[in-house]
Design a protein around this motif. Structure first.
Motif, PDB file in Angstrom:
ATOM      1  N   ASN A 154       8.469   3.508   2.838  1.00 31.82           N
ATOM      2  CA  ASN A 154       9.903   2.758   1.940  1.00 31.82           C
ATOM      3  C   ASN A 154       9.766   1.435   2.159  1.00 31.82           C
ATOM      4  N   GLU A 155       8.408   0.899   2.508  1.00 33.31           N
ATOM      5  CA  GLU A 155       8.071  -0.481   3.059  1.00 33.31           C
ATOM      6  C   GLU A 155       7.198  -1.069   2.045  1.00 33.31           C
ATOM      7  N   THR A 156       5.982  -0.335   1.880  1.00 32.39           N
ATOM      8  CA  THR A 156       4.812  -0.514   1.104  1.00 32.39           C
ATOM      9  C   THR A 156       4.418   0.149  -0.008  1.00 32.39           C
ATOM     10  N   GLY A 157       5.396   1.359  -0.473  1.00 30.54           N
ATOM     11  CA  GLY A 157       5.160   2.343  -1.098  1.00 30.54           C
ATOM     12  C   GLY A 157       5.095   1.592  -2.581  1.00 30.54           C
ATOM     13  N   LEU A 158       4.344   2.191  -3.694  1.00 31.85           N
ATOM     14  CA  LEU A 158       4.392   1.802  -4.868  1.00 31.85           C
ATOM     15  C   LEU A 158       5.707   1.799  -5.606  1.00 31.85           C
ATOM     16  N   GLY A 159       6.546   3.036  -5.238  1.00 38.08           N
ATOM     17  CA  GLY A 159       7.763   3.193  -5.701  1.00 38.08           C
ATOM     18  C   GLY A 159       8.690   2.973  -4.247  1.00 38.08           C
ATOM     19  N   VAL A 160       9.861   2.263  -4.432  1.00 39.67           N
ATOM     20  CA  VAL A 160      10.999   2.300  -3.677  1.00 39.67           C
ATOM     21  C   VAL A 160      12.055   2.511  -3.977  1.00 39.67           C
TER      22      VAL A 160
ATOM     23  N   VAL B 247      14.851  -5.769  -8.319  1.00 37.35           N
ATOM     24  CA  VAL B 247      13.851  -4.651  -8.544  1.00 37.35           C
ATOM     25  C   VAL B 247      12.507  -5.339  -8.599  1.00 37.35           C
ATOM     26  N   GLY B 248      11.548  -4.706  -7.991  1.00 41.19           N
ATOM     27  CA  GLY B 248      10.338  -5.155  -7.995  1.00 41.19           C
ATOM     28  C   GLY B 248       9.619  -5.481  -6.674  1.00 41.19           C
ATOM     29  N   TRP B 249      10.728  -5.734  -5.698  1.00 38.51           N
ATOM     30  CA  TRP B 249      10.576  -6.344  -4.504  1.00 38.51           C
ATOM     31  C   TRP B 249      11.008  -5.258  -3.287  1.00 38.51           C
ATOM     32  N   SER B 250      10.426  -5.180  -2.412  1.00 41.07           N
ATOM     33  CA  SER B 250      10.927  -4.527  -0.894  1.00 41.07           C
ATOM     34  C   SER B 250      10.836  -5.565   0.164  1.00 41.07           C
ATOM     35  N   LEU B 251      11.250  -4.957   1.197  1.00 42.02           N
ATOM     36  CA  LEU B 251      11.431  -5.641   2.351  1.00 42.02           C
ATOM     37  C   LEU B 251      10.638  -5.005   3.654  1.00 42.02           C
ATOM     38  N   SER B 252      10.174  -5.701   4.324  1.00 37.99           N
ATOM     39  CA  SER B 252       9.697  -5.243   5.700  1.00 37.99           C
ATOM     40  C   SER B 252      10.387  -6.113   7.076  1.00 37.99           C
TER      41      SER B 252
ATOM     42  N   ASN C  85       1.828  -5.852  -3.177  1.00 35.50           N
ATOM     43  CA  ASN C  85       1.843  -4.632  -2.641  1.00 35.50           C
ATOM     44  C   ASN C  85       0.939  -3.768  -3.171  1.00 35.50           C
ATOM     45  N   ALA C  86       0.214  -2.916  -2.441  1.00 33.12           N
ATOM     46  CA  ALA C  86      -0.664  -1.831  -3.145  1.00 33.12           C
ATOM     47  C   ALA C  86      -0.864  -0.718  -1.776  1.00 33.12           C
ATOM     48  N   PHE C  87      -1.427   0.285  -2.401  1.00 35.73           N
ATOM     49  CA  PHE C  87      -1.628   1.467  -1.444  1.00 35.73           C
ATOM     50  C   PHE C  87      -3.224   1.758  -1.104  1.00 35.73           C
ATOM     51  N   LYS C  88      -3.812   1.845  -2.255  1.00 38.70           N
ATOM     52  CA  LYS C  88      -5.311   2.125  -1.904  1.00 38.70           C
ATOM     53  C   LYS C  88      -6.121   0.830  -1.808  1.00 38.70           C
ATOM     54  N   LYS C  89      -7.046   1.061  -0.728  1.00 33.96           N
ATOM     55  CA  LYS C  89      -7.845  -0.265  -0.234  1.00 33.96           C
ATOM     56  C   LYS C  89      -8.521  -1.005  -1.413  1.00 33.96           C
ATOM     57  N   ASP C  90      -9.036  -0.120  -2.281  1.00 33.87           N
ATOM     58  CA  ASP C  90      -9.756  -0.878  -3.487  1.00 33.87           C
ATOM     59  C   ASP C  90      -9.090  -2.112  -4.080  1.00 33.87           C
TER      60      ASP C  90
ATOM     61  N   THR D 190       7.472  -1.380  -7.380  1.00 32.84           N
ATOM     62  CA  THR D 190       7.410  -2.490  -6.376  1.00 32.84           C
ATOM     63  C   THR D 190       6.130  -3.103  -6.400  1.00 32.84           C
ATOM     64  N   HIS D 191       6.120  -4.547  -6.503  1.00 32.27           N
ATOM     65  CA  HIS D 191       5.007  -5.339  -6.695  1.00 32.27           C
ATOM     66  C   HIS D 191       4.768  -6.145  -5.611  1.00 32.27           C
ATOM     67  N   SER D 192       5.798  -6.593  -4.819  1.00 34.38           N
ATOM     68  CA  SER D 192       5.956  -7.511  -3.855  1.00 34.38           C
ATOM     69  C   SER D 192       6.540  -6.971  -2.666  1.00 34.38           C
TER      70      SER D 192
END
Length: 675
Positions: A608-614, A566-571, A584-589, A460-462
C-alpha cells in the motif's frame, strides 16, 4: 410484517402521496382517505411480492461478505461490457436484489479503518482506528510503524458483539477485528485471518561431490542422495528466531539402471525409515504439513528447476495458521477445508525469485481457501449471521492496477503490458463473481446475502516520502531533529509532534508546538506536483478540522492529517539520499534506469506504499467508492443512489429486528434509501 418492511412501505406511501398529480374521482379528494386506501393496497402487494417473502421473518439469517477493494465504478463497467456474465452473482443481484449506485467509505478508505467503521456503524473518531498504522500516546516516535489498526482495541461496539448481546449466533471467517484474542474480538464461532510464523525461502542446491546413494523400493525410488545447499535449509520463526531445519534429497524415480534425477524428497530428520514430509516434482506445487509448537501448519513448496544431474532451485513456502474459537469449530474447518496456505509471496515476486505464474497460483489457492471456509461454515446451521472476507480483488489490483499514463509501465511493450494487467484485474473480479454466486446458492433462498467492499482503488504514479520531507523542514521549525514523524496508510497519514506531557520522551513545549503546526501545515499546503503544478495534497487538516471528516480522536489522531490527491501515495520510510518524490513501479525493467538507491527502495516497498494501485484516500474520491449489493427474502428489489458504509451494521440489525451497535452513527441503507 417486520419493522423494516413497514418502514419501506411508509417510504413508498410518502412518495405516492407527494406526487404532483391528483386523482379526479371525488371520493379521493380527501387526502387522508387516499392514504388509507393506498396503504392498504401496498400492504396487500407487499404480502404477495416475492421480494418481501415471509418464510423466515421470525428467524432470519444473513450472510455478510466483504470483497476487499472492489470498486463500484469498475464493477459497473464490467457489468456494462458483459465481462461479468449475466448469470453471475453481481448481475443477478442487480436484477433481483438491491444495489446502490455507489457507497461512500469513511476517511481513511483503507482496510482496517473502513472495516472497523463498517462493523460498528461509527466513524474512525469513535472507533479509535484512525489509520492502518498510527501512533498512540504510549508509543515512542521512532521507526516507521507504531500501532496497527488491525489489532488495536475497538472503542465502539461491533456488529458481532451487538448480535451476541441480543441472543444471536455469529460466525466470522477472516473478518477484520475478529482475531480471537479475547471475547469481544470473536463471534460465537470464529476463524481469524492467518498469522504468519515464518517467511518463505528460495534454496539453490546441487548433488554432493561424493553422493551417498540409497534406494527406497517402497516409494518406487531407484536412487536418492542428500543435496548440498548453498544456503541453510530451515524455517526461521519470525518471533523467536528459532530455526526448524529440514533435509532435501534428490531422487530418481525411473527404474532403469541409470541416474536421472527428477524430483526432491523433503524430511525433518535424517531417518527415512520413519517416512518423509513430501515429494516434489519439477514445476509442481506440493503441500508439506508439520507442527510448530503443537500448531498444525502447511508449507506450499515448488521445485522451480532440476536438471538430471541433480542441480536445481527450490522454493520453500511460508508457514502460518488461522487462530480459531472454539477449538471444535477450528478443527471442523481444518478437516473440511485444510490449513491456511499463506498469502501470495509479494516479497519474492518483487525480488524476481518466483515467477508471475507461481504468484497467481498462490493467489488463486488462497482465494479458493477463503471461499471454501465460507461454504463449509454455511453448512453448519448454528449461526444467524455469517461474516466472510475475500481479498483476491484487492491483492491483484495493488500489484497490477496499470491505468494512469504517468505510471512508468504504462507504455511498455507498446501497451501490451497494460492490456495484460487489465486482464489480470478482470480475472480477479470474475473469479469473485463466481465465488459469490456459489455462496448465494449454497446459502439458499431463505437467507439474506449482503455483499459490500471496504473501499475502491486508485492508480498511483508517484510516491511522496513524507518523513524525508518533514526531516528537511525540521531545521526550519525546531532546533532539534526527530521531533515530527508521519505514520502512513497508503496516500493518507497522521503526523505527530513529540509533545511534552503527552508523548513518551516528548520534548516539544506547547509554545513550540503551536508554531511548528502552523509552519508544517503551510508548507504541506504549498507543495505542488512538479509536472502539473497542482497540489500534491487533497487535504491538510489540523486536529480541529479533522472533526468534519470523522477523524478526530483525542488520543490516536495525529496533530496534522494529510491525504494526497489521486495518483500519489505516501511512504513513511526515511531514505534521505533519494529525496522525497519517487516515480512508482513494481517491475524492475520499468525502473532499472533510475538511481540504484531508488531501485532498492522500490524493490522493498510495502504493497500500500509502492503498489500500482493503492487505497486510503478521502472516501468521497470517486476512485474510492465501494459496492453495496444485497439479495434475499427480506431484501427489496430496488436501485438506490449514494449510500454510506457506516449504514451497513444498522442494515444488518434491522434485518434481525434488533438494536444496532451502541455507538452506530449510520442509518439502515435499505430504509433510508428505498426508492
Amino acid at each position: 410484517m417486520s419493522f423494516l418492511q413497514i418502514n419501506l412501505i411508509d417510504n413508498k406511501l410518502k412518495i405516492l402521496t407527494n406526487m404532483k398529480y391528483k386523482l379526479s374521482i371525488r371520493f379521493f379528494e380527501q387526502e387522508w382517505m387516499l392514504r388509507i386506501i393506498v396503504l392498504s393496497l401496498i400492504i396487500f402487494l407487499a404480502c404477495t411480492n416475492s421480494s418481501y417473502a415471509q418464510s423466515n421473518e421470525k428467524n432470519p439469517k444473513v450472510v455478510l461478505i466483504s470483497v476487499d477493494g472492489a470498486a463500484d465504478w469498475i464493477v459497473d463497467d464490467l457489468l456494462a461490457r458483459n465481462v461479468l456474465p449475466a448469470n453471475g452473482a453481481f448481475a443477478m443481484m442487480q436484477r433481483k436484489g438491491f444495489v446502490a449506485e455507489k457507497m461512500i467509505p469513511v476517511n481513511v478508505a483503507a482496510t482496517a479503518v473502513s472495516h472497523t467503521s463498517i462493523f460498528t456503524g461509527a466513524n474512525p473518531g469513535k472507533t479509535g482506528v484512525v489509520g492502518n498504522n498510527f501512533l498512540k500516546p504510549e508509543d515512542t516516535i521512532k521507526g516507521i510503524r507504531a500501532t496497527s489498526g488491525f489489532n488495536t482495541p475497538i472503542e465502539a461496539e461491533t456488529l458481532w458483539n451487538a448480535l451476541k448481546r441480543q441472543g444471536k449466533r455469529v460466525t466470522t471467517i477472516n473478518a477484520v477485528g475478529t482475531d480471537s484474542s479475547q471475547e469481544n474480538r470473536r463471534g460465537t464461532n470464529t476463524l481469524s485471518y492467518g498469522v504468519k510464523l515464518a517467511n518463505s525461502n528460495v534454496v539453490k542446491f546441487s548433488p554432493p561431490s561424493s553422493p551417498d546413494r540409497m534406494v527406497l523400493k517402497k516409494e518406487g525410488i531407484e536412487h536418492l542422495t542428500r543435496v548440498q545447499s548453498y544456503t541453510k535449509m530451515a524455517y526461521t520463526l519470525l518471533k523467536s528466531k528459532r530455526q526448524i531445519p529440514f533435509y532435501a534429497y534428490i531422487i530418481d524415480r525411473q527404474i532403469d539402471g541409470r541416474i536421472d534425477y527428477d524430483g526432491i524428497l523433503l524430511d525433518f530428520d535424517l531417518d527415512l525409515s520413519n517416512g518423509h514430509a513430501g515429494i516434489l516434482k519439477k514445476e509442481q506445487w506440493s503441500e508439506i504439513r508439520f507442527k510448530v509448537e503443537n500448531q498444525s501448519v502447511t508449507s506450499w513448496c515448488y521445485l522451480k528447476d532440476l536438471d538430471p544431474k541433480g542441480q536445481g532451485e527450490l522454493y520453500i513456502g511460508a508457514i502460518g495458521f488461522n487462530p480459531g474459537h472454539p477449538q471444535d469449530f477450528e478443527s471442523y474447518l481444518q478437516t473440511e477445508v485444510g490449513l491456511w496456505p499463506c498469502e501470495q509471496d509479494n516479497r519474492m515476486l518483487s525480488k524476481g525469485l518466483i515467477t508471475e505464474k507461481m504468484w497467481f497460483e498462490q493467489a488463486e489457492r488462497l482465494a479458493d481457501y477463503y471461499q471454501r471456509l465460507i461454504l463449509a461454515s454455511i453448512k453448519k446451521s448454528n449461526w444467524d449471521l455469517l461474516m466472510g472476507y475475500m481479498n483476491l480483488v484487492d491483492d491483484i489490483q495493488h500489484r497490477y492496477f496499470l491505468k494512469h499514463p504517468r505510471q512508468l509501465e504504462y507504455n511498455l511493450e507498446n501497451g501490451e503490458r497494460r492490456a495484460l494487467y487489465n486482464n489480470y484485474v478482470e480475472w480477479a473480479y470474475k473469479k469473485v463473481d463466481g465465488f459469490l454466486l456459489e455462496i448465494i446458492k449454497s446459502a439458499g433462498k431463505d437467507v439474506n446475502v449482503v455483499v459490500f467492499s471496504d473501499h475502491g482503488m486508485a492508480a498511483t504514479h508517484s510516491i511522496f516520502l513524507l518523513n524525508n520531507y518533514l526531516a528537511s523542514l525540521e531545521h526550519k521549525v525546531t532546533a532539534r531533529n526527530n521531533e515530527v514523524r508521519a505514520y502512513t496508510t497508503g496516500p493518507a497519514a497522521h503526523i505527530y509532534v513529540n509533545l511534552q506531557g503527552r508523548n513518551i520522551n516528548g520534548n516539544v513545549s506547547q509554545s513550540e508546538y503551536n508554531v511548528m503546526i502552523d509552519k508544517i501545515v503551510k508548507a504541506l499546503k504549498e507543495l505542488k506536483d512538479p509536472k502539473t503544478k497542482e497540489s500534491i495534497f487533497n487535504v491538510v487538516l489540523n486536529r480541529n478540522e479533522m472533526k468534519e471528516y470523522g477523524l478526530y480522536h483525542p488520543l490516536n489522531s495525529g496533530d496534522i492529517f494529510v491525504s494526497t490527491n489521486v495518483g500519489w501515495s505516501l511512504s513513511s520510510k526515511i531514505v534521505p539520499e533519494i529525496g522525497y518524490i519517487v516515480p512508482n513501479a513494481f517491475k524492475k525493467d520499468a525502473y532499472q534506469h533510475l538511481d540504484i538507491k531508488i531501485q532498492d527502495f522500490l524493490s522493498k516497498g510495502f504493497m500500500n506504499e509502492t503498489g500500482l494501485g493503492v487505497h486510503g484516500h478521502i472516501g468521497t474520491e470517486r476512485e474510492m467508492h465501494a459496492i453495496f449489493y444485497a439479495i434475499g427474502p427480506q431484501i427489496p428489489n430496488a436501485v438506490s443512489g449514494t449510500v454510506e458504509a457506516i449504514g451497513i451494521a444498522p442494515t444488518v440489525t434491522d434485518l434481525f429486528q434488533i438494536e444496532p451497535p451502541k455507538n452506530a452513527e449510520g442509518k439502515s441503507i435499505l430504509i433510508a434509501h428505498n426508492p
